[in-house]
Design an enzyme around this catalytic site. Structure first.
Site, PDB file in Angstrom:
ATOM      1  CE  LYS A 157     140.238  58.626  19.559  1.00  0.00           C
ATOM      2  NZ  LYS A 157     141.605  58.784  19.005  1.00  0.00           N
ATOM      3  CE1 TYR A 161     138.856  58.799  22.939  1.00  0.00           C
ATOM      4  CE2 TYR A 161     137.203  57.047  23.025  1.00  0.00           C
ATOM      5  CZ  TYR A 161     138.503  57.469  22.782  1.00  0.00           C
ATOM      6  OH  TYR A 161     139.450  56.548  22.391  1.00  0.00           O
ATOM      7  CB  ALA A 162     131.659  58.365  21.078  1.00  0.00           C
TER       8      ALA A 162
END
Length: 264
Positions: free
Chosen positions: A160, A156-157
């Site tokens: 993003k 996820y990081a």
């Protein structure tokens, strides 16, 4: 002195799309833009439970290119394009545990949901903004994009962080054409999804929901303000950035994190 209602009409005549606009941060943004006078369109994969919606709803799965094209066509035909695009959808779909827990499918799902969906939607809706030499695009990212936690949100990081870099590059390309592109990165926010996550962790740990949240916050260094953000606090920033008051702002990433990121 003008009334509060008149002060909030600086988006009158504008048309805005908020993806993931049926709940949480997206709903708060949609409501805030509407209060400011904008005509608001919201989209999500499924129709919300409410029978009477305050905004025009179009169902679309933005991880599917064909559905993105259909959404853009419907918006262009009915509304003549957009003035404001809020790319808000996103979330953690991959497991925690670090690199060894993540398969190619996990990485691909995370990139589709958190990065490529925004890219393809921008591409579909930008032509009408370019033709008018006016528009605002705001990508809702995450504090994880600048402060990843390997055991919790690695994929996820990374997705993003990719969104942050894309947003910056796009802002540089489009600024000469009168289009502003910005990023807003919330930290922990009091949404239904976050509450579900906390309650699930609390049930496992035997702690209260508040104790569980504080424990989770401590693992990433703590939140100086000692609490989560409320969706309306994120929405207030997004509204400001979309408004004429922010007309000279583009290319920046604004953290709504209660001070969690320890950098200048």
């Amino acid at each position: 002195m003008e009334s509060n209602q008149n002060q909030y009409q600086d988006l009158a005549g504008k048309t805005a799309l908020v993806t993931g606009g049926t709940k949480g941060i997206g709903k708060a943004i949609a409501d805030k833009l509407s209060q400011a006078g904008a005509q608001v369109i919201i989209t999500a994969r499924q129709h919300p439970e409410e029978t009477k919606l305050a905004h025009h709803f179009i169902a679309a799965d933005l991880t599917q290119p064909q559905q993105v094209d259909q959404l853009a066509q419907a918006i262009n035909e009915r509304f003549g394009g957009l003035d404001i695009l809020i790319d808000n959808i996103g979330g953690v779909t991959a497991p925690g545990g670090g690199f060894s827990s993540l398969t190619d499918q996990h990485w691909e799902q995370e990139l589709q949901f958190n990065l490529l969906a925004a890219i393809r939607l921008d591409r579909a809706l930008l032509p009408s903004m370019i033709a008018r030499k006016s528009g605002v695009i705001i990508h809702v990212s995450s504090v994880a994009g600048v402060k990843p936690v390997w055991y919790q949100n690695m994929a996820y990081a990374v997705s993003k962080a990719g969104l942050n870099a894309y947003s910056k590059a796009l802002s540089t390309e489009l600024a000469p054409q009168g289009i502003r592109v910005l990023t807003v990165s919330p930290g922990a926010t009091n949404t239904p999804l976050m509450q579900q996550l906390i309650q699930k962790a609390a049930a496992t740990s035997g702690l209260s929901a508040e104790e569980t949240f504080q424990q989770m916050a401590a693992r990433v260094g703590g939140i100086p303000m000692g609490r989560m953000a409320e969706p309306k606090e994120v929405a207030s920033l997004v509204y400001f950035l979309a408004s004429p008051a922010a007309s000279y702002l583009t290319g920046a990433n604004y953290l709504v994190d209660g001070g969690i990121v320890p950098v200048v």
